[in-house]
Design a protein around this motif. Structure first.
Motif, PDB file in Angstrom:
ATOM      1  N   VAL A 254      31.448  68.812  82.586  1.00 58.07           N
ATOM      2  CA  VAL A 254      31.004  70.145  82.194  1.00 58.07           C
ATOM      3  C   VAL A 254      30.347  70.076  80.820  1.00 58.07           C
ATOM      4  O   VAL A 254      30.972  69.633  79.845  1.00 58.07           O
ATOM      5  N   GLY A 255      29.093  70.511  80.740  1.00 59.76           N
ATOM      6  CA  GLY A 255      28.377  70.522  79.474  1.00 59.76           C
ATOM      7  C   GLY A 255      27.838  71.909  79.165  1.00 59.76           C
ATOM      8  O   GLY A 255      28.174  72.886  79.824  1.00 59.76           O
ATOM      9  N   GLY A 256      26.971  71.987  78.167  1.00 66.91           N
ATOM     10  CA  GLY A 256      26.410  73.272  77.762  1.00 66.91           C
ATOM     11  C   GLY A 256      27.273  73.985  76.748  1.00 66.91           C
ATOM     12  O   GLY A 256      28.397  73.560  76.431  1.00 66.91           O
ATOM     13  N   GLY A 257      26.767  75.096  76.230  1.00 65.79           N
ATOM     14  CA  GLY A 257      27.433  75.789  75.139  1.00 65.79           C
ATOM     15  C   GLY A 257      28.848  76.223  75.427  1.00 65.79           C
ATOM     16  O   GLY A 257      29.732  76.115  74.565  1.00 65.79           O
ATOM     17  N   LEU A 258      29.120  76.714  76.639  1.00 65.71           N
ATOM     18  CA  LEU A 258      30.472  77.177  76.953  1.00 65.71           C
ATOM     19  C   LEU A 258      31.495  76.041  76.946  1.00 65.71           C
ATOM     20  O   LEU A 258      32.683  76.276  76.712  1.00 65.71           O
ATOM     21  N   SER A 259      31.037  74.817  77.184  1.00 65.11           N
ATOM     22  CA  SER A 259      31.974  73.684  77.217  1.00 65.11           C
ATOM     23  C   SER A 259      32.595  73.439  75.845  1.00 65.11           C
ATOM     24  O   SER A 259      33.644  72.791  75.738  1.00 65.11           O
ATOM     25  N   HIS A 260      31.956  73.950  74.779  1.00 71.22           N
ATOM     26  CA  HIS A 260      32.500  73.750  73.433  1.00 71.22           C
ATOM     27  C   HIS A 260      33.832  74.459  73.249  1.00 71.22           C
ATOM     28  O   HIS A 260      34.546  74.195  72.279  1.00 71.22           O
ATOM     29  N   ALA A 261      34.176  75.373  74.164  1.00 70.06           N
ATOM     30  CA  ALA A 261      35.481  76.035  74.095  1.00 70.06           C
ATOM     31  C   ALA A 261      36.607  75.073  74.428  1.00 70.06           C
ATOM     32  O   ALA A 261      37.786  75.391  74.201  1.00 70.06           O
ATOM     33  N   GLY A 262      36.292  73.913  74.967  1.00 70.90           N
ATOM     34  CA  GLY A 262      37.313  72.908  75.242  1.00 70.90           C
ATOM     35  C   GLY A 262      38.358  73.379  76.238  1.00 70.90           C
ATOM     36  O   GLY A 262      38.037  73.944  77.284  1.00 70.90           O
ATOM     37  N   ASP A 263      39.619  73.190  75.883  1.00 68.86           N
ATOM     38  CA  ASP A 263      40.713  73.484  76.817  1.00 68.86           C
ATOM     39  C   ASP A 263      40.820  74.965  77.158  1.00 68.86           C
ATOM     40  O   ASP A 263      41.414  75.318  78.183  1.00 68.86           O
ATOM     41  N   LEU A 264      40.282  75.845  76.308  1.00 66.99           N
ATOM     42  CA  LEU A 264      40.318  77.266  76.630  1.00 66.99           C
ATOM     43  C   LEU A 264      39.542  77.567  77.903  1.00 66.99           C
ATOM     44  O   LEU A 264      39.830  78.531  78.615  1.00 66.99           O
ATOM     45  N   LEU A 265      38.561  76.728  78.196  1.00 69.15           N
ATOM     46  CA  LEU A 265      37.804  76.841  79.450  1.00 69.15           C
ATOM     47  C   LEU A 265      38.253  75.793  80.465  1.00 69.15           C
ATOM     48  O   LEU A 265      38.532  76.118  81.627  1.00 69.15           O
ATOM     49  N   LEU A 266      38.335  74.549  80.022  1.00 70.41           N
ATOM     50  CA  LEU A 266      38.565  73.451  80.968  1.00 70.41           C
ATOM     51  C   LEU A 266      39.982  73.435  81.529  1.00 70.41           C
ATOM     52  O   LEU A 266      40.189  72.990  82.664  1.00 70.41           O
ATOM     53  N   GLY A 267      40.940  73.929  80.778  1.00 70.75           N
ATOM     54  CA  GLY A 267      42.305  73.985  81.305  1.00 70.75           C
ATOM     55  C   GLY A 267      42.418  74.884  82.523  1.00 70.75           C
ATOM     56  O   GLY A 267      42.833  74.430  83.599  1.00 70.75           O
ATOM     57  N   PRO A 268      42.033  76.159  82.405  1.00 61.55           N
ATOM     58  CA  PRO A 268      42.070  77.028  83.585  1.00 61.55           C
ATOM     59  C   PRO A 268      41.138  76.563  84.691  1.00 61.55           C
ATOM     60  O   PRO A 268      41.467  76.704  85.878  1.00 61.55           O
ATOM     61  N   LEU A 269      39.977  75.998  84.322  1.00 59.45           N
ATOM     62  CA  LEU A 269      39.048  75.512  85.342  1.00 59.45           C
ATOM     63  C   LEU A 269      39.678  74.374  86.138  1.00 59.45           C
ATOM     64  O   LEU A 269      39.551  74.319  87.374  1.00 59.45           O
ATOM     65  N   ALA A 270      40.355  73.474  85.462  1.00 54.91           N
ATOM     66  CA  ALA A 270      41.018  72.367  86.156  1.00 54.91           C
ATOM     67  C   ALA A 270      42.043  72.883  87.154  1.00 54.91           C
ATOM     68  O   ALA A 270      42.139  72.388  88.288  1.00 54.91           O
ATOM     69  N   ASP A 271      42.803  73.900  86.747  1.00 56.33           N
ATOM     70  CA  ASP A 271      43.831  74.451  87.633  1.00 56.33           C
ATOM     71  C   ASP A 271      43.225  75.108  88.870  1.00 56.33           C
ATOM     72  O   ASP A 271      43.692  74.889  89.997  1.00 56.33           O
ATOM     73  N   ARG A 272      42.192  75.937  88.675  1.00 58.70           N
ATOM     74  CA  ARG A 272      41.595  76.648  89.806  1.00 58.70           C
ATOM     75  C   ARG A 272      40.826  75.688  90.711  1.00 58.70           C
ATOM     76  O   ARG A 272      40.843  75.833  91.945  1.00 58.70           O
ATOM     77  N   LEU A 273      40.151  74.708  90.110  1.00 59.81           N
ATOM     78  CA  LEU A 273      39.423  73.731  90.918  1.00 59.81           C
ATOM     79  C   LEU A 273      40.401  72.944  91.780  1.00 59.81           C
ATOM     80  O   LEU A 273      40.138  72.693  92.970  1.00 59.81           O
ATOM     81  N   ARG A 274      41.524  72.590  91.200  1.00 59.89           N
ATOM     82  CA  ARG A 274      42.539  71.865  91.962  1.00 59.89           C
ATOM     83  C   ARG A 274      43.027  72.677  93.154  1.00 59.89           C
ATOM     84  O   ARG A 274      43.280  72.150  94.237  1.00 59.89           O
ATOM     85  N   ASP A 275      43.139  73.999  92.964  1.00 63.92           N
ATOM     86  CA  ASP A 275      43.571  74.866  94.057  1.00 63.92           C
ATOM     87  C   ASP A 275      42.554  74.899  95.193  1.00 63.92           C
ATOM     88  O   ASP A 275      42.935  75.025  96.370  1.00 63.92           O
ATOM     89  N   TYR A 276      41.269  74.782  94.854  1.00 63.25           N
ATOM     90  CA  TYR A 276      40.219  74.985  95.838  1.00 63.25           C
ATOM     91  C   TYR A 276      39.788  73.720  96.582  1.00 63.25           C
ATOM     92  O   TYR A 276      39.287  73.795  97.701  1.00 63.25           O
TER      93      TYR A 276
END
Length: 310
Positions: A254-276
């Motif tokens: 994951v790149g781009g400006g929003l990726s700079h949020a780090g775990d605030l974005l990637l943590g929940p994304l990892a969880d939901r992606l794992r569910d799907y």
């Protein structure tokens, strides 16, 4: 060790580099992108800049191939369309090949960034591996790399993850002309719009102007900002899961400006992606943030050029 030109052709600047086969950037410089008269002089400006640089080099220091990332669909040696450059059916590959007398690789700029990240941004053992790359900026871009090769498609449009359809809570018109593309919701622009809608609905006069502002509120525990993040993550995870299930990657980047949020974005994304994702794929890929920044496209273009001479 052979050297190549890696070029990131943007609407404002043409960024050049000289890269060796080990991925080391040996030199970098840039020139303005002259978009006047529908970009008619861009190719000749690129040629002049490379020839000027080569005039000061000798022997093995002279690049022997060219890779170029371009903001538009690529078919063969043709840039089918590059709105920011004013181009339509521009035979850039043929022009550079003729003028520079060396092999040329053209690829879409998002695909170039994907290749660069796979090659030099993560596990060196995955340099010829499989990855899904998505950028969350003003829009949503993407690229798919399978066994070290970027997937371009028949019409130069493979990897356009931002234009996957989303089953959304409202209707938004995408810049491509469709409605409810992923880009309308998972881009920085779409994320900010979602946050502003939630705050307005709650009676707040607060207006966000950037994704960082929203993430600052998330870090402070603001429930509406967290809800905006979770809505965005839901759309993104659902769309990414379809691609992950299709190509079974080693990495999701994951790149781009929003990726700079780090775990605030990637943590929940990892969880939901794992569910799907398909159970057999679950926990068998790495989700990570892109790390190369502006060098990703340059390195990916260079990698493609190196493949021409390997």
């Amino acid at each position: 060790m052979k050297r190549v030109f890696g070029i990131d052709l943007g609407g404002t600047t043409v960024k050049f580099s000289i890269v060796d086969e080990a991925g080391q950037v040996l030199d970098q410089w840039a020139i303005p992108t002259n978009v006047e008269e529908n970009g008619i002089n861009i190719a000749s400006d690129m040629v002049a800049s490379m020839k000027e640089k080569m005039a000061g080099l000798t022997g093995d220091d002279v690049p022997v191939a060219i890779g170029v990332g371009v903001p538009g669909p690529i078919v063969g040696d043709m840039v089918e369309r590059a709105v920011n450059l004013g181009w339509s059916n521009m035979p850039l590959g043929r022009v550079l090949k003729t003028e520079m007398d060396m092999p040329v690789a053209l690829l879409n700029d998002a695909n170039a960034a994907a290749l660069g990240e796979v090659w030099m941004g993560g596990d060196p053992n995955n340099a010829t591996g499989t990855a899904v790359f998505v950028t969350l900026g003003t829009g949503v871009g993407g690229g798919i790399v399978i066994q070290g090769q970027v997937i371009n498609g028949e019409h130069g449009c493979a990897g356009e993850l931002g234009h996957n359809p989303v089953d959304a809570h409202d209707v938004r018109v995408c810049g491509c002309g469709k409605t409810n593309c992923l880009e309308c919701y998972a881009s920085a622009t779409g994320f900010v719009k979602t946050a502003n809608q939630l705050f307005a609905k709650a009676g707040s006069a607060h207006i966000f102007t950037s994704g960082k502002e929203v993430f600052d509120e998330i870090a402070a525990g603001e429930p509406l900002a967290i809800e905006a993040r979770d809505i965005t993550v839901e759309y993104l995870a659902s769309s990414l899961a379809a691609v992950v299930n299709t190509v079974d990657p080693q990495e999701v980047i994951v790149g781009g400006g929003l990726s700079h949020a780090g775990d605030l974005l990637l943590g929940p994304l990892a969880d939901r992606l794992r569910d799907y994702v398909f159970p057999a794929v679950r926990d068998r890929y790495v989700l990570r943030r892109a790390v190369l920044g502006n060098n990703a496209g340059i390195l990916g273009a260079a990698y493609q050029a190196i493949r021409l001479i390997s």
